[in-house]
Design a protein around this motif. Structure first.
Motif, mmCIF file in Angstrom:
data_model
loop_
_atom_site.group_PDB
_atom_site.id
_atom_site.type_symbol
_atom_site.label_atom_id
_atom_site.label_comp_id
_atom_site.label_asym_id
_atom_site.label_seq_id
_atom_site.Cartn_x
_atom_site.Cartn_y
_atom_site.Cartn_z
ATOM 1 N N TYR B 168 90.391 70.624 75.526
ATOM 2 C CA TYR B 168 89.572 69.714 74.720
ATOM 3 C C TYR B 168 88.320 70.468 74.279
ATOM 4 O O TYR B 168 87.587 71.007 75.107
ATOM 5 C CB TYR B 168 89.186 68.486 75.557
ATOM 6 N N GLY B 169 88.102 70.535 72.983
ATOM 7 C CA GLY B 169 86.931 71.260 72.484
ATOM 8 C C GLY B 169 87.277 72.622 71.890
ATOM 9 O O GLY B 169 86.433 73.268 71.295
ATOM 10 N N ARG B 170 88.517 73.066 72.069
ATOM 11 C CA ARG B 170 88.930 74.366 71.533
ATOM 12 C C ARG B 170 89.110 74.288 70.013
ATOM 13 O O ARG B 170 88.754 75.203 69.266
ATOM 14 C CB ARG B 170 90.243 74.796 72.206
ATOM 15 N N VAL B 171 89.681 73.157 69.566
ATOM 16 C CA VAL B 171 89.975 72.981 68.137
ATOM 17 C C VAL B 171 89.153 71.792 67.622
ATOM 18 O O VAL B 171 89.065 70.762 68.295
ATOM 19 C CB VAL B 171 91.479 72.707 67.923
ATOM 20 N N SER B 172 88.581 71.951 66.461
ATOM 21 C CA SER B 172 87.777 70.874 65.889
ATOM 22 C C SER B 172 88.631 69.632 65.625
ATOM 23 O O SER B 172 89.739 69.718 65.112
ATOM 24 C CB SER B 172 87.160 71.329 64.572
ATOM 25 N N SER B 182 88.177 60.838 73.226
ATOM 26 C CA SER B 182 87.881 61.704 74.369
ATOM 27 C C SER B 182 89.137 62.392 74.887
ATOM 28 O O SER B 182 89.071 63.137 75.863
ATOM 29 C CB SER B 182 87.202 60.910 75.491
ATOM 30 N N LEU B 183 90.272 62.125 74.246
ATOM 31 C CA LEU B 183 91.541 62.705 74.709
ATOM 32 C C LEU B 183 92.244 63.530 73.629
ATOM 33 O O LEU B 183 92.996 64.455 73.944
ATOM 34 C CB LEU B 183 92.501 61.581 75.158
ATOM 35 N N ASP B 184 92.011 63.185 72.367
ATOM 36 C CA ASP B 184 92.725 63.819 71.251
ATOM 37 C C ASP B 184 92.461 65.317 71.152
ATOM 38 O O ASP B 184 91.320 65.752 71.313
ATOM 39 C CB ASP B 184 92.250 63.232 69.905
ATOM 40 N N GLN B 185 93.473 66.060 70.831
ATOM 41 C CA GLN B 185 93.277 67.469 70.495
ATOM 42 C C GLN B 185 94.415 67.907 69.577
ATOM 43 O O GLN B 185 95.569 67.557 69.791
ATOM 44 C CB GLN B 185 93.234 68.309 71.779
ATOM 45 N N ILE B 186 94.055 68.648 68.526
ATOM 46 C CA ILE B 186 95.061 69.172 67.602
ATOM 47 C C ILE B 186 95.648 70.448 68.211
ATOM 48 O O ILE B 186 94.933 71.198 68.872
ATOM 49 C CB ILE B 186 94.420 69.513 66.236
ATOM 50 N N GLY B 187 96.937 70.657 67.990
ATOM 51 C CA GLY B 187 97.534 71.885 68.506
ATOM 52 C C GLY B 187 98.782 72.269 67.738
ATOM 53 O O GLY B 187 99.259 71.533 66.876
ATOM 54 N N PRO B 188 99.320 73.467 68.037
ATOM 55 C CA PRO B 188 100.473 73.991 67.312
ATOM 56 C C PRO B 188 101.826 73.595 67.917
ATOM 57 O O PRO B 188 101.949 73.473 69.131
ATOM 58 C CB PRO B 188 100.279 75.510 67.428
ATOM 59 N N LEU B 189 102.809 73.418 67.049
ATOM 60 C CA LEU B 189 104.218 73.344 67.470
ATOM 61 C C LEU B 189 104.933 74.455 66.708
ATOM 62 O O LEU B 189 104.699 74.647 65.509
ATOM 63 C CB LEU B 189 104.847 71.995 67.115
ATOM 64 N N ALA B 190 105.808 75.215 67.407
ATOM 65 C CA ALA B 190 106.455 76.347 66.748
ATOM 66 C C ALA B 190 107.768 76.672 67.439
ATOM 67 O O ALA B 190 108.037 76.198 68.556
ATOM 68 C CB ALA B 190 105.532 77.561 66.775
ATOM 69 N N GLY B 191 108.538 77.493 66.768
ATOM 70 C CA GLY B 191 109.855 77.849 67.299
ATOM 71 C C GLY B 191 109.777 78.831 68.452
ATOM 72 O O GLY B 191 110.745 78.955 69.217
#
Lengths: 478, 459, 100
Positions: B168-172, B182-191
């Motif tokens: 949490y806090g790594r990605v805007s 207070s829980l959301d975070q964007i992140g990658p999905l990949a093969g």
């Protein structure tokens, strides 16, 4: 008949004088095209996030310190949830259980005696947008330019006992805020707003009566009038055996009365919880101490000092210290012309009239302390009369020219040369032989007329004292 | 590994693949093909990436798969989108999701469910189900998702791909339409793990528009992709291997994965995370409460759906009633209830305190180990419709992913096996705050020494 | 935390009103049951001793806040502000009247 005591608490909302809004970079300027000073943050668009304006926070702390509040150890914000079209997110970022500061006080003078009104809490929040209603069409228009402007809420304890004291509290609060330069406190533009809680109780009673909340008071006078009306209304109800309804009432300025607001259908339940988009933080104690030390001298203290240092009246000192601009001007003038009483007279008299007529503050005019000092010096050394001074003041005020320069250019210097005056007086006596004879015959009033004629001829420049002496001498009257 | 060149060729082939199979899968719900072709020509080496529909892309529909945001086109780009555009990625439209990310199956979308490419009768997981399906089916090499309680890791596991929830806090979060702030975070999905690292590199970093983003150094995550995990200490928490509620095949695959890692030289340690059983309760107070407030703005005043009525309250009521689906309503009601006066202390305040306990469990555990290994989900993908009328049963499918969100720590899910029916199984690795590097390293070594990520669905 | 199911019909109606959602009689019944089930599960938290525990409202705890410098930036063009508006007039949003 029983006597009643009025119990009042005030809730002031103050726009902080920042360049940008509380949580985004949009301008706080007043009077822009509707919705032209908005962005995803203050529009509450999905995905946008608030970031706290440092200056808004520092201004809030500064104010709290000046109101002698204790600053909270941990600063946090909360969401106040309610639906209203002027509230873009349908919640307001505010502070709930831990206001930024608490337990302060404002001193007022109530019927010659000093009284302390406790300040319960000071907290920072965002303002809402502006709604304009068009009843015939059944619609409202929304402008979000105001949404997000930093708003300081200052809540008093119910320590106020009369509408006059309520007004005094606001006057002093406004003076403090203006000294700190944290708000322009312009009630017309809504940068200072005030709601009140008011109840009455039989004199001597311990418990509080049922209160009503008053809104929509847009001037100090409105606060006083609305509270007077409401106190009377409540006392009338109680004396006729009726009960007071706990409700919100709106002040109707035109009709001069308060009207119960149509009760909202919903019971209020703001569902406060900590604002997760803003991280709680602590304030450095050293920084607070430093801010405390760098607070400017506040109106109360300055007033006291003026009375003792300059021997001016309590009243003069009150008025002079109400605005920092004026008290600064006053003291700057004293530095070069050490006669406080005279300076005060001019500031509170002719200069105040000029300022009022033009609705400007003295700092924004071209009149400088040096000008006033110079002008008073000219009067003192009998270079010009007070009357001439009054005449040239507007010009100094408008153009920022030095009084000496104006006097020189216009040839307004007093005529003190006896020879010159004698020849003018001889001329006037010749033209007004009848009056001269009247005087000689014992009509003392004729002298006044003759002096007037001489002043007229010299365009007011003749030194009246010398003229008087010569004239009496020439006419030989005793 | 993908060279940039190798990926660039795929922008147009992605369009072909989407054209061929998307109707069947419903992974991508909006794409402007001409725009994609144009940007593929402008940026010949641009990597194609699909965006979950709760991330704002300027002037493109961004609806959170909800009727209430129909036709909404944000006038601004989310920070992650700005970063992707600046880094030369090619945006491949918007991916389906559970409405407002409320769900674990991608069934609550107003555009209809997304299907699992391994078995189209089944769910792909959720809420980033569209993103996971688009990657798993080969429509795109990578996608952005968001993870509030497992919404990246759970669909990655059920769709057989890699998915990471950063610290949490790594990605805007600026421009991510909030579910639970207070829980959301964007992140990658990949093969594969490398692509996930490439995408995280592009989107991470402090953002002055997000007070909750952290001003910490951002390493190049591809540098941690080493096939060497010797001396790394991996904790295995007993609470994540319960007698009841963990599918036998899943359990088997996780235990085997543990052995594989041990063979690679990691040190395994038994650990306890004693408050694990309270995580789901804690989450289902905090998340809906924040959501109820975050979703209050959808009222028909400024944007999105408006149902006309003669006064404000009726307009708001009609708009919200028509605009939100059942699950959204359920969570809004639950959250409103737990915040309403008289219940705040019993529910929300209590949950925040339990949250402290859960977080402290992890901090304690990380004194003994570098990484924690668990199953990502208690079971493989279930059938579409199977749990739609059983909200609590649905919530339980996030039971292993939720604690990381409460604690704010990073987590990654990687393919680690298949059931007899051929459904993917995911292995979850959890890391210390801001130590995504060790997660990538372990995940990469595991991937290099296994074949699971090479298996593709037959679609 | 209440041990017995606190959700009755009136509570569901009250909460729905606060949340600005209309529910049919059937929906009230359904949500009453579902919310009760969820709350019963959530009641597990009663077992945790949190007497001396501070609440975590934010996963990264107390950190130095990010402040923004007070300088005015460019706002959105008014056309962009109003582009998504269901109803607008000149540069204003138009909404139904408050009461009536």
């Amino acid at each position: 008949m029983k006597n009643y005591e009025v119990v009042i608490g005030l809730e002031a909302h103050v726009h902080l004088l920042t360049e940008s809004k509380a949580f985004c970079g949009c301008s706080t300027k007043f009077g822009l095209e509707p919705n032209s000073s908005t962005c995803p943050v203050c529009l509450g668009l999905p995905g946008s996030l608030p970031v706290l304006n440092e200056k808004a926070f520092l201004y809030a702390i500064k104010t709290a310190l000046a109101l002698r509040c204790t600053i909270q150890d941990l600063i946090k914000f909360d969401r106040k949830n309610y639906y209203y079209p002027d509230l873009p997110k349908n919640y307001q970022i505010s502070q709930y259980d831990m206001p930024l500061a608490y337990d302060g006080a404002i001193e007022i003078e109530s019927q010659e005696s000093k009284k302390k009104i406790r300040v319960k809490r000071v907290h920072l929040e965002e303002d809402a947008g502006k709604l304009m209603h068009e009843a015939e069409k059944g619609v409202s228009y929304v402008d979000f330019n105001r949404a997000g402007i930093p708003l300081l809420e200052i809540v008093s304890e119910p320590d106020i006992r009369s509408p006059e004291d309520a007004s005094a509290y606001l006057v002093n609060l406004k003076a403090i805020l203006k000294y700190l330069k944290v708000s322009d406190c312009n009630m017309e533009e809504g940068s200072l707003r005030c709601d009140a809680n008011i109840s009455v109780r039989p004199e001597g009673a311990k418990s509080l009566g049922v209160k009503t909340e008053l809104k929509n008071m847009n001037s100090f006078k409105a606060v006083r009038d609305a509270l007077s009306y409401e106190a009377e209304r409540q006392i009338d109800l109680l004396t006729s055996g009726e009960k007071i309804q706990q409700e919100t009432r709106l002040w109707d300025e035109a009709k001069g009365l308060t009207i119960a607001m149509r009760s909202k259908e919903d019971t209020q339940d703001y569902r406060y919880f900590p604002e997760p988009d803003l991280v709680p933080f602590t304030v450095d104690k050293n920084k607070i101490d430093q801010m405390m030390r760098s607070l400017p001298e506040l109106p109360q203290a300055k007033k006291k000092r003026f009375i003792s240092d300059y021997s001016i009246s309590d009243y003069d000192a009150s008025v002079l210290t109400r605005e920092a601009d004026i008290s600064d001007f006053f003291e700057a003038t004293i530095k070069t012309y050490n006669n406080p009483k005279e300076i005060a007279n001019w500031l509170l008299g002719d200069i105040a009239s000029l300022l009022n007529a033009r609705k400007v503050s003295i700092a924004k005019t071209r009149l400088k302390p040096g000008h006033l000092a110079e002008m008073l010096e000219l009067i003192h050394s009998e270079e010009i009369s007070g009357k001439i001074a009054k005449e040239i003041l507007p010009e100094v005020f408008e153009k920022g020219l030095s009084p000496k320069e104006i006097v020189r250019q216009k040839g307004l210097k007093q005529i003190k040369d006896t020879g010159e005056l004698i020849s003018i007086i001889e001329l006037v006596l010749k033209e007004n032989e009848k009056s001269a004879n009247d005087y000689k015959a014992g009509k003392k009033n004729a002298l006044m007329f003759l002096v007037g004629q001489i002043m007229k001829k010299t365009k007011g420049k003749a030194n009246p004292k010398i003229v008087n002496d010569i004239l009496k001498n020439m006419l030989g009257g005793k | 590994m993908h060279s940039k060149k190798a990926i660039s060729n795929t922008a147009k082939s992605c369009l072909d693949r989407i054209g061929a199979i998307n109707e069947k899968l419903n992974a991508i719900i909006y794409i402007d093909k001409d725009k994609v072709r144009r940007s593929a020509e402008e940026k010949p080496s641009g990597i194609p990436v699909t965006i979950k529909d709760n991330i704002c892309v300027k002037d493109e529909p961004t609806t959170c798969a909800s009727k209430i945001l129909e036709n909404f086109k944000p006038p601004y780009d989310a920070t992650v989108i700005k970063k992707l555009k600046d880094a030369g990625f090619i945006l491949m439209g918007k991916a389906n999701m559970d409405e407002f990310a409320f769900g674990s199956s991608c069934e609550t979308s107003c555009y209809g469910p997304t299907r699992n490419p391994w078995d189209t009768k089944r769910i792909p997981g959720g809420s980033s189900g569209g993103s996971a399906c688009a990657v798993a089916s080969g429509e795109v090499p990578m996608a952005l998702g968001s993870d509030t309680g497992g919404s990246i890791r759970q669909p990655a596991a059920l769709s057989g791909i890699v998915g990471m929830k950063p610290t949490y806090g790594r990605v805007s979060r600026y421009g991510l339409i909030a579910f639970a702030s207070s829980l959301d975070q964007i992140g990658p999905l990949a093969g594969n793990v490398r692509d996930a690292a490439v995408l995280l590199n592009a989107i991470s970093g402090y953002d002055e528009l997000d007070s909750t983003s952290r001003d910490v150094a951002c390493p190049d995550f591809t540098k941690s992709l080493e096939n060497d995990v010797r001396k790394i200490k991996i904790g295995v928490p007993r609470e994540y291997f319960p007698e009841k509620g963990l599918d036998g095949e899943v359990k088997g695959a996780i235990l085997e994965s543990k052995d594989i890692l041990q063979d690679l030289g990691v040190e395994l340690i038994d650990i306890g995370l004693p408050h694990t059983e309270y995580a789901l309760s804690c989450y289902y107070i905090i998340a809906p409460a924040e959501a109820s407030s975050n979703l209050a703005r959808f009222d028909g005043d400024q944007y999105g759906l408006r149902k006309d009525a003669k006064n404000m309250i009726d307009m708001h009521l009609k708009t919200r009633t028509a605009g939100f689906g059942d699950e959204a309503k359920r969570r809004i009601l639950l959250g409103t209830y737990s915040l309403s006066s008289g219940y705040y202390e019993a529910y929300y305040l209590k949950a925040m305190k339990v949250r402290t306990k859960i977080k402290n469990d992890f901090l304690e555990a990380f004194k003994k180990c570098d990484v924690i290994l668990t199953p990502t989900t208690p079971a493989p993908a279930f059938k579409i419709g199977e749990k739609i009328n059983d909200p609590l049963g649905m919530y339980l499918s996030d039971i292993f992913t939720i604690p990381a969100n409460l604690a704010g720590i990073p987590g990654i899910s990687i393919p680690c096996g298949f059931t007899k029916k051929g459904l993917p199984i995911g292995l979850q690795l959890l890391g210390k705050p801001f130590d995504e590097e060790t997660l990538f390293r372990v995940a990469y070594a595991f991937e290099q020494n296994t074949e699971f990520h090479k298996r593709k669905p037959n679609i | 935390m209440p041990d017995t199911n606190p959700i009755d019909k009136k509570t569901v109606e009250h909460v729905a009103r606060l949340a600005r959602i209309n529910l049919s009689a059937q929906e009230i019944g359904l949500y009453k049951k579902q919310l009760a089930d969820i709350l019963e599960y959530i009641n597990k938290l009663n077992k945790v001793d949190v007497k001396n525990t501070l609440p975590t409202s934010h996963p990264m705890g107390k950190i130095k806040n990010v402040f923004r410098k007070d300088s005015a930036k460019k706002s959105l063009p008014v056309e962009d502000v109003l582009r998504n508006a269901p109803n607008k007039k000149d540069s204003l949003f138009v909404v139904p009247k408050i009461i009536g």
